[in-house]
Design an enzyme around this catalytic site. Structure first.
Site, PDB file in Angstrom:
ATOM      1  N   LYS A 180     -11.503   0.530  -2.162  1.00  0.00           N
ATOM      2  CA  LYS A 180     -10.139   0.937  -2.538  1.00  0.00           C
ATOM      3  C   LYS A 180      -9.327  -0.295  -2.947  1.00  0.00           C
ATOM      4  O   LYS A 180      -9.459  -1.357  -2.334  1.00  0.00           O
ATOM      5  CB  LYS A 180      -9.488   1.653  -1.338  1.00  0.00           C
ATOM      6  CG  LYS A 180      -8.133   2.278  -1.633  1.00  0.00           C
ATOM      7  CD  LYS A 180      -7.575   3.028  -0.412  1.00  0.00           C
ATOM      8  CE  LYS A 180      -6.236   3.695  -0.721  1.00  0.00           C
ATOM      9  NZ  LYS A 180      -5.697   4.453   0.433  1.00  0.00           N
TER      10      LYS A 180
ATOM     11  N   SER B  41      -4.486   9.865   4.115  1.00  0.00           N
ATOM     12  CA  SER B  41      -5.074   9.427   2.838  1.00  0.00           C
ATOM     13  C   SER B  41      -6.591   9.278   2.803  1.00  0.00           C
ATOM     14  O   SER B  41      -7.154   9.099   1.729  1.00  0.00           O
ATOM     15  CB  SER B  41      -4.463   8.107   2.412  1.00  0.00           C
ATOM     16  OG  SER B  41      -3.227   8.353   1.827  1.00  0.00           O
TER      17      SER B  41
ATOM     18  N   SER C 270      -3.898   9.225  -0.671  1.00  0.00           N
ATOM     19  CA  SER C 270      -3.912   8.197  -1.683  1.00  0.00           C
ATOM     20  C   SER C 270      -5.308   7.699  -2.056  1.00  0.00           C
ATOM     21  O   SER C 270      -5.463   7.116  -3.134  1.00  0.00           O
ATOM     22  CB  SER C 270      -3.057   7.028  -1.215  1.00  0.00           C
ATOM     23  OG  SER C 270      -3.648   6.386  -0.105  1.00  0.00           O
TER      24      SER C 270
HETATM   25  N1  GLN Z   1       0.660  11.302   1.600  1.00  0.00           N
HETATM   26  C1  GLN Z   1       1.112  10.447   2.646  1.00  0.00           C
HETATM   27  C2  GLN Z   1       2.159   9.498   2.111  1.00  0.00           C
HETATM   28  O1  GLN Z   1       2.416   9.545   0.962  1.00  0.00           O
HETATM   29  C3  GLN Z   1      -0.022   9.704   3.273  1.00  0.00           C
HETATM   30  C4  GLN Z   1      -0.490   8.567   2.481  1.00  0.00           C
HETATM   31  C5  GLN Z   1      -1.477   7.705   3.219  1.00  0.00           C
HETATM   32  O2  GLN Z   1      -2.086   8.125   4.194  1.00  0.00           O
HETATM   33  N2  GLN Z   1      -1.591   6.470   2.740  1.00  0.00           N
HETATM   34  O3  GLN Z   1       2.722   8.711   2.810  1.00  0.00           O
END
Ligand code: GLN
Length: 454
Positions: free
Chosen positions: A52, A154, A130
């Site tokens: 990532k 995410s 994400s």
């Molecule tokens: N969708 C959540 C956010 O936007 C989680 C994102 C994540 O786990 N990095 O904060």
């Protein structure tokens, strides 16, 4: 490695890789061959991985999918990638994600969205976010496994949308050193894989105490793979009634029942439990995460690294900060910074940030009480639906987008391990996942339960 590199070249429509590193991959693959010939067999020897874009990789672009980090090539390697490389892994490239890991559809990336290899009547779907690039790459065989990070879901949500396995370990199990920070008290890295066994092997290679991360725990890392016996006889599985949210589809309900039946057939006892503060988790999360993000992202000032705006005559240092940040951060990141600075401001701190911290403590206590009553793992849906069409969230309000995280954020607020396992398909043939939540440090037990569901 070679077949992944070939597949990557043909995979541009998925937009999973934002940076390919074939030279590094071939060097590492040759080194892995040497180690095998020398009789060494490290856990991840020769396994081709996607990384990532949130992980700092030495000398290789690491931008958190943000324009503000344009051109940034770290001088150092994150602890997680160093450990994976020591264990023999091969890096194929960097994977797409939401900008600074903020999002649930991979649509806030400066590289454009990653695309789910699963299609609905030929239409493009989100791989989730994400860690959308990681999930898409694993599902489309563009790597054998990938790293992800999870602040509020995410790893688990993209895994559910792509039919892959993703585990967010206990907070402190995996070092955050060299992982670009979003919300430091919630962030954890974890593996995204095709199978539970792969997740167990890869987590073993990623985990462990790291003096460079003061929140990394000095707790022994068990052999997660050896724990996959499939024997869960006598284990107690909690079904939290508060997760039966309004508007949950019959399909998700049926999936959940199916999971319950599988665990029961394997000899587990299934009990109803209550986690009474669940409904406050999303609001608390969307105060705490932006608050920490606004502080973490203050370092991107156009001076030290990344994008720097061109200044006009008469512009001063404040113009440099303002213009660089206005040009470098995308709209979702700017929204989070504004929310975060607001809830931390002197006049509102008690009303928002402090209150959210108290709610967080109550959510954690709910889980502690369930575990104290003998529950070994908690079973819930991973997401409220299957993967949705790309672009759908563009017209939605931020709050609608945030509702996607309703089943996952509690786990981060409580610091617990959570795993998403593919358990079935919906009526349109798209994958659905269930989530298992475990006791702190019991990733071994959690993965063994997931193994039964797989
Ligand atoms: N969708 C959540 C956010 O936007 C989680 C994102 C994540 O786990 N990095 O904060």
């Amino acid at each position: 490695t070679l077949s992944c590199l070939t597949a990557m070249d043909a995979s541009d429509p998925l937009n999973a890789y934002v940076h390919k590193t074939p030279e590094i991959a071939l060097d590492q693959a040759r080194a892995a061959d040497e180690r095998l010939r020398a009789g060494e067999a490290p856990a991840m020897c020769g396994i081709p991985l996607g990384i990532k874009d949130l992980f700092c990789t030495k000398g290789v672009a690491s931008q958190a999918a943000s324009n503000i980090l344009a051109g940034f090539k770290p001088e150092y390697e994150s602890t997680v990638t160093s450990k994976l490389f020591e264990a023999g892994s091969v890096m194929l490239g960097k994977l797409n994600m939401d900008e600074f890991a903020m999002g649930s559809a991979n649509e806030s990336s400066c590289y454009g969205a990653a695309v789910n290899p699963w299609k609905l009547d030929g239409r493009s779907l989100t791989p989730g976010g994400s860690s959308g690039g990681s999930a898409a790459a694993v599902a489309a065989d563009l790597c054998l496994a990938a790293t992800g990070t999870d602040t509020g879901g995410s790893i688990r949500q993209p895994a559910a949308y792509t039919g892959t396995v993703g585990i967010k370990p206990t907070y402190g199990r995996v070092s955050r050193w060299g992982v670009i920070a979003y919300a430091s008290s919630l962030d954890q890295a974890g593996p995204m894989t095709k199978t539970v066994r792969d997740a167990a092997i890869m987590l073993g290679a990623m985990a462990g105490h790291d003096p460079k991360d003061s929140t990394s725990a000095d707790i022994a890392v068990p052999d997660f793979e050896a724990a996959l016996t499939g024997d869960i006889r006598g284990k107690k599985i909690g079904i939290p009634r508060e997760y039966r949210v309004d508007g949950m589809s019959d399909e998700i309900e049926a999936l959940w029942q199916n999971g319950i039946a599988m665990l029961r057939d394997a000899g587990a006892e299934v009990v109803d439990i209550s986690l009474p503060h669940t409904k406050y988790a999303l609001p608390a999360y969307y105060v705490i995460a932006p608050a920490e993000a606004s502080s973490n992202l203050a370092r991107y000032d156009g001076v030290r690294y990344g994008h720097r705006a061109t200044l006009g005559a008469g512009d001063g240092i404040n113009d440099l900060y303002e213009k660089s940040r206005a040009e470098g951060f995308g709209p979702e990141v700017q929204r989070r910074i504004m929310v975060g600075t607001y809830v931390l401001s002197a006049g509102f701190y008690d009303a928002y940030y402090n209150r959210a911290r108290k709610v967080r403590a109550l959510i954690k206590r709910d889980f502690e009480q369930a575990f104290a009553a003998g529950v070994d793992a908690i079973l819930t849906p991973a997401t409220p639906s299957s993967a949705f069409e790309l672009g759908k969230l563009k017209d939605a309000s931020p709050v609608e987008a945030y509702l996607n995280d309703v089943f996952t954020v509690t786990v981060n607020l409580a610091g617990l391990p959570g795993v998403s396992v593919p358990v079935g398909l919906d009526a349109s043939g798209l994958p659905l996942g269930l989530q298992l939540i475990g006791r702190p440090w019991d990733e071994a037990g959690l993965l063994n339960h997931a193994y039964v569901l797989e």
